[in-house]
Design an enzyme around this catalytic site. Structure first.
Site, mmCIF file in Angstrom:
data_model
loop_
_atom_site.group_PDB
_atom_site.id
_atom_site.type_symbol
_atom_site.label_atom_id
_atom_site.label_comp_id
_atom_site.label_asym_id
_atom_site.label_seq_id
_atom_site.Cartn_x
_atom_site.Cartn_y
_atom_site.Cartn_z
ATOM 1 N N LEU A 36 -2.135 -13.507 -4.833
ATOM 2 C CA LEU A 36 -1.542 -13.213 -3.530
ATOM 3 C C LEU A 36 -2.278 -13.886 -2.379
ATOM 4 O O LEU A 36 -1.740 -13.986 -1.270
ATOM 5 C CB LEU A 36 -1.492 -11.702 -3.301
ATOM 6 C CG LEU A 36 -0.505 -10.925 -4.177
ATOM 7 C CD1 LEU A 36 -0.667 -9.430 -3.956
ATOM 8 C CD2 LEU A 36 0.919 -11.364 -3.884
ATOM 9 N N TYR A 60 -6.248 -4.292 -3.271
ATOM 10 C CA TYR A 60 -7.655 -4.124 -3.628
ATOM 11 C C TYR A 60 -7.968 -2.653 -3.367
ATOM 12 O O TYR A 60 -7.918 -2.206 -2.216
ATOM 13 C CB TYR A 60 -8.527 -5.034 -2.770
ATOM 14 C CG TYR A 60 -10.009 -4.949 -3.064
ATOM 15 C CD1 TYR A 60 -10.633 -5.933 -3.834
ATOM 16 C CD2 TYR A 60 -10.792 -3.901 -2.590
ATOM 17 C CE1 TYR A 60 -12.004 -5.866 -4.110
ATOM 18 C CE2 TYR A 60 -12.147 -3.819 -2.860
ATOM 19 C CZ TYR A 60 -12.752 -4.805 -3.625
ATOM 20 O OH TYR A 60 -14.093 -4.741 -3.905
ATOM 21 N N THR A 61 -8.268 -1.877 -4.400
ATOM 22 C CA THR A 61 -8.371 -0.422 -4.260
ATOM 23 C C THR A 61 -9.766 0.145 -4.505
ATOM 24 O O THR A 61 -9.936 1.367 -4.485
ATOM 25 C CB THR A 61 -7.391 0.271 -5.223
ATOM 26 O OG1 THR A 61 -7.695 -0.126 -6.569
ATOM 27 C CG2 THR A 61 -5.947 -0.099 -4.894
ATOM 28 N N THR A 100 -2.283 3.834 2.540
ATOM 29 C CA THR A 100 -3.207 4.898 2.150
ATOM 30 C C THR A 100 -3.526 5.868 3.280
ATOM 31 O O THR A 100 -3.437 5.520 4.471
ATOM 32 C CB THR A 100 -4.531 4.271 1.666
ATOM 33 O OG1 THR A 100 -5.499 5.290 1.415
ATOM 34 C CG2 THR A 100 -5.116 3.338 2.716
ATOM 35 N N ASP A 101 -3.914 7.073 2.905
ATOM 36 C CA ASP A 101 -4.397 8.062 3.876
ATOM 37 C C ASP A 101 -5.727 7.649 4.494
ATOM 38 O O ASP A 101 -6.132 8.183 5.533
ATOM 39 C CB ASP A 101 -4.535 9.432 3.198
ATOM 40 C CG ASP A 101 -5.477 9.413 1.997
ATOM 41 O OD1 ASP A 101 -5.530 8.371 1.298
ATOM 42 O OD2 ASP A 101 -6.134 10.432 1.724
ATOM 43 N N TYR A 124 -12.233 -0.531 3.258
ATOM 44 C CA TYR A 124 -10.949 -0.408 2.555
ATOM 45 C C TYR A 124 -9.867 0.086 3.506
ATOM 46 O O TYR A 124 -8.779 -0.495 3.592
ATOM 47 C CB TYR A 124 -11.102 0.546 1.378
ATOM 48 C CG TYR A 124 -9.787 0.971 0.766
ATOM 49 C CD1 TYR A 124 -9.021 0.080 0.026
ATOM 50 C CD2 TYR A 124 -9.311 2.275 0.941
ATOM 51 C CE1 TYR A 124 -7.807 0.466 -0.528
ATOM 52 C CE2 TYR A 124 -8.111 2.672 0.394
ATOM 53 C CZ TYR A 124 -7.355 1.759 -0.340
ATOM 54 O OH TYR A 124 -6.153 2.156 -0.871
#
Length: 290
Positions: A36, A60-61, A100-101, A124
């Site tokens: 990506l 990317y987590t 995401t939260d 992140y």
């Protein structure tokens, strides 16, 4: 509808494939076949496929890893999303982008509405916040950003699977009890994303998790109790609550990142199950070899 799924090998990507309505043409591009970060490759793919919708489950987590690799986290979670959004715009498609939260700082003390100001406290979260902005700015009403939290599934690496392993291996497991959120079965989210795929009238930022709230300690206790009841844990170790200060991590975590999902639930016509019910269903699947 021709739908392109990015990030198919992750736990959400797998559930999106299982939940895909057969009336749509689902095209899957494995991560190994598309970087990506390669803008030219992304643009070629979109021009060749010309999907009506792109489901972006790629990310990317590694929350702690992002602190050591901020450039990589931003390249995948932000810069690549900007490229993707531009490529989607060029073929007049729609984009559903999963976020995401952790875009919130967790200091509010009550559930965050979709339009609440973001203030990430780790790399992140900042990278995901920037990706959201790119998608919304470049695509406008043809973009949907779906924030979720604490995902787990029967496959892949996640907190629930880690707890199952540790409870088998150790006499005691310490888990923080002062971070609050909502555990979410990836299947619940996948089903909601397919509903959103068929609702072009729903745009902008949406929040979706299972119902209820919990601390990581609450979730670990539930894994122990449900796992033992289902025969997945014969003699599990004890779960002990500790403060976050007793378990320092490279990345700070929000103290309370509960999302307000009521608008999205109402728009989709139903609320998902309570997180504990969803956890039980997922652990039944693990027991049955799913």
């Amino acid at each position: 509808m021709r739908v392109l799924l990015l990030g198919p090998t992750g736990q959400l990507g797998g559930e999106l494939q299982r939940a895909a309505p057969p009336r749509h043409e689902l095209m899957v591009v494995p991560e190994a076949e598309l970087d990506l970060r390669d803008a030219a490759a992304v643009q070629r793919l979109l021009q060749g496929v010309r999907p009506a919708l792109v489901l972006n489950a790629a990310a990317y987590t590694d929350v702690d890893g992002a602190e050591a690799q901020p450039e990589l986290a931003h390249a995948i979670n932000a810069t690549a999303v900007r490229t993707l959004a531009g490529a989607v715009a060029a073929v007049a498609g729609r984009l559903i982008h999963v976020s995401t939260d952790y875009v919130f700082d967790g200091q509010q003390g009550s559930p965050y509405a979709p339009d609440a100001p973001t203030a990430p406290i780790n790399v992140y979260g900042a990278s995901k916040r920037d990706g959201e902005r790119h998608a919304l700015e470049l695509l406008g009403e043809r973009a949907v950003v779906v924030r979720t939290a604490w995902l787990y599934a029967a496959g892949g690496r996640n907190f629930v699977q880690t707890m199952l392993r540790l409870l088998r291996e150790r006499p005691r497991v310490e888990v923080v009890d002062d971070q609050l959120g909502t555990p979410t079965w990836a299947r619940s989210l996948a089903q909601a994303l397919w509903q959103l795929a068929e609702r072009p009238d729903l745009q902008g930022v949406q929040h979706f998790t299972d119902a209820g709230t919990a601390s990581w300690y609450d979730l670990a206790v539930a894994v122990r109790e449900e796992g033992q009841a289902l025969g997945l844990l014969a003699q599990p170790g004890a779960v002990l609550p500790i403060p976050s200060s007793a378990m320092p991590r490279p990345a700070r975590r929000p103290a309370c990142s509960v999302l307000d999902k009521h608008a999205t639930w109402s728009a989709l016509g139903a609320a998902p199950p309570h997180w504990r019910e969803a956890l039980r269903q997922m652990l039944c699947e693990v027991r049955d070899g799913g």
